[in-house]
Design a protein around this motif. Sequence first.
Motif, PDB file in Angstrom:
ATOM      1  N   THR A  99     -12.801  -0.480  -4.069  1.00 19.70           N
ATOM      2  CA  THR A  99     -13.327   0.899  -4.008  1.00 19.70           C
ATOM      3  C   THR A  99     -14.353   0.837  -2.722  1.00 19.70           C
ATOM      4  N   LYS A 100     -14.338  -0.226  -1.871  1.00 23.27           N
ATOM      5  CA  LYS A 100     -14.940  -0.004  -0.572  1.00 23.27           C
ATOM      6  C   LYS A 100     -13.813  -0.369   0.869  1.00 23.27           C
ATOM      7  N   SER A 101     -12.388  -1.070  -0.253  1.00 21.87           N
ATOM      8  CA  SER A 101     -11.448  -1.632   0.752  1.00 21.87           C
ATOM      9  C   SER A 101     -10.723   0.235   1.331  1.00 21.87           C
ATOM     10  N   THR A 102     -10.486  -0.100   2.943  1.00 23.23           N
ATOM     11  CA  THR A 102      -9.688   0.500   3.262  1.00 23.23           C
ATOM     12  C   THR A 102      -7.972  -0.051   3.036  1.00 23.23           C
ATOM     13  N   ALA A 103      -7.739  -1.298   2.838  1.00 19.95           N
ATOM     14  CA  ALA A 103      -6.170  -1.890   2.926  1.00 19.95           C
ATOM     15  C   ALA A 103      -5.743  -0.646   1.690  1.00 19.95           C
ATOM     16  N   ILE A 104      -6.734  -0.497   1.236  1.00 11.46           N
ATOM     17  CA  ILE A 104      -5.851   0.281  -1.059  1.00 11.46           C
ATOM     18  C   ILE A 104      -5.040   1.633  -0.072  1.00 11.46           C
ATOM     19  N   HIS A 105      -5.827   1.789   1.004  1.00 14.70           N
ATOM     20  CA  HIS A 105      -5.034   3.245   1.792  1.00 14.70           C
ATOM     21  C   HIS A 105      -3.791   2.480   1.865  1.00 14.70           C
ATOM     22  N   ALA A 106      -3.284   1.561   2.168  1.00 14.63           N
ATOM     23  CA  ALA A 106      -2.269   1.528   2.732  1.00 14.63           C
ATOM     24  C   ALA A 106      -1.613   0.374   1.671  1.00 14.63           C
ATOM     25  N   ALA A 107      -2.202   0.356   0.384  1.00 16.53           N
ATOM     26  CA  ALA A 107      -1.284   0.089  -0.851  1.00 16.53           C
ATOM     27  C   ALA A 107      -0.120   1.465  -1.572  1.00 16.53           C
ATOM     28  N   VAL A 108      -1.637   2.644  -1.209  1.00 17.63           N
ATOM     29  CA  VAL A 108      -1.272   3.656  -1.725  1.00 17.63           C
ATOM     30  C   VAL A 108       0.017   4.394  -1.028  1.00 17.63           C
ATOM     31  N   LEU A 109       0.014   4.845  -0.185  1.00 22.74           N
ATOM     32  CA  LEU A 109       0.660   5.230   0.614  1.00 22.74           C
ATOM     33  C   LEU A 109       2.179   4.701   1.146  1.00 22.74           C
ATOM     34  N   CYS A 110       2.300   3.304   1.025  1.00 25.78           N
ATOM     35  CA  CYS A 110       3.286   2.340   0.698  1.00 25.78           C
ATOM     36  C   CYS A 110       3.681   1.371  -0.144  1.00 25.78           C
ATOM     37  N   PRO A 111       3.572   1.910  -1.545  1.00 29.33           N
ATOM     38  CA  PRO A 111       3.221   1.115  -2.633  1.00 29.33           C
ATOM     39  C   PRO A 111       4.826  -0.137  -2.594  1.00 29.33           C
ATOM     40  N   ASP A 112       6.167   0.266  -1.926  1.00 23.17           N
ATOM     41  CA  ASP A 112       6.992  -0.703  -1.786  1.00 23.17           C
ATOM     42  C   ASP A 112       6.946  -1.234  -0.167  1.00 23.17           C
ATOM     43  N   HIS A 113       6.128  -1.682   0.510  1.00 23.90           N
ATOM     44  CA  HIS A 113       5.827  -2.295   1.273  1.00 23.90           C
ATOM     45  C   HIS A 113       4.598  -3.144   1.754  1.00 23.90           C
ATOM     46  N   VAL A 114       3.727  -2.772   0.567  1.00 20.81           N
ATOM     47  CA  VAL A 114       2.278  -3.753   0.683  1.00 20.81           C
ATOM     48  C   VAL A 114       1.903  -3.554  -0.384  1.00 20.81           C
ATOM     49  N   THR A 115       1.793  -4.945  -0.741  1.00 21.49           N
ATOM     50  CA  THR A 115       1.005  -6.242  -0.873  1.00 21.49           C
ATOM     51  C   THR A 115      -0.588  -6.413  -1.479  1.00 21.49           C
ATOM     52  N   ILE A 116      -1.369  -5.943  -2.138  1.00 18.63           N
ATOM     53  CA  ILE A 116      -2.816  -6.683  -2.110  1.00 18.63           C
ATOM     54  C   ILE A 116      -3.307  -7.975  -3.293  1.00 18.63           C
ATOM     55  N   HIS A 117      -3.435  -8.974  -2.502  1.00 14.92           N
ATOM     56  CA  HIS A 117      -3.829 -10.324  -2.912  1.00 14.92           C
ATOM     57  C   HIS A 117      -5.276 -10.446  -2.654  1.00 14.92           C
TER      58      HIS A 117
END
Length: 258
Positions: A99-117
């Motif tokens: 909930t504090k990670s701004t990297a999640i923003h990219a995963a929401v906006l670009c789901p086909d090109h961002v993977t969170i590990h």
Amino acid sequence: ALLSNPAEAATSTASGSSVPTEGEQPQSTDLPTSLPPSPFANLKLAKVPENLRRAQCPQCKSRKLLYCPECQIPLEPFVPRFDLPIHCDVIHHPQEKRTKSTAIHAAVLCPDHVTIHEFPSFPAFDPTESVLLYPCPEARSLHEIDLRRVKRVVFIDSTWQKAGSVLHHPTLANIPRVKIEAENTAFWRYQDVSPHCLATIEAIYYFFREFANAKDGRYEGQYDNLLYFFSYYYDKIQSYYRSDPSLKFSKIDGYIKY
């Protein structure tokens, strides 16, 4: 956040109340909107409607504003979705709340090109077609490498204190390190390393902006919406403190622009 300190869910005010951030999302956002020009004023950003309220996530049933950080999905139909030129892998340190990670923003906006590990569970990336963004001595600028071979970029989503344990993991040892030009952060969370220590989403944005410039010779704003959520919260925090002179933002001197 990469090269920053996302240790707090909200910034305390002098009166003991708290400012909404991407982790502590408010019930409503009808705050004053008159602000001096923000650092995002010249970007090509999609609009966020006024007077938003929390929506229920269809997967986890929690109520959040704009997006669900746990399920990594948008909660409003107007949230932009777009592609990136190469895949973006984010290695998230498990001791940092999602909930504090701004990297999640990219995963929401670009789901086909961002993977969170979740560290330490991540694949072995091919060093012949991958780069890792980190400002270490051996890191090279994007203008110094052949970007035609780069198919994947890796980011570390952690505080400075924890980033080393991720960076030095044996699986990442052979991934070439790259760096971007120094940029000033607009992040609202305190860190005492450098004003160039960016939130992860800022680092992702500046990387892809510089990638386009280095590879194509121009950047036309096509990745500006990577800062869609980040700029929204920045403006709301500025507005919140400017609305009441008795409120004091004590974490970062001069952060609130009056």
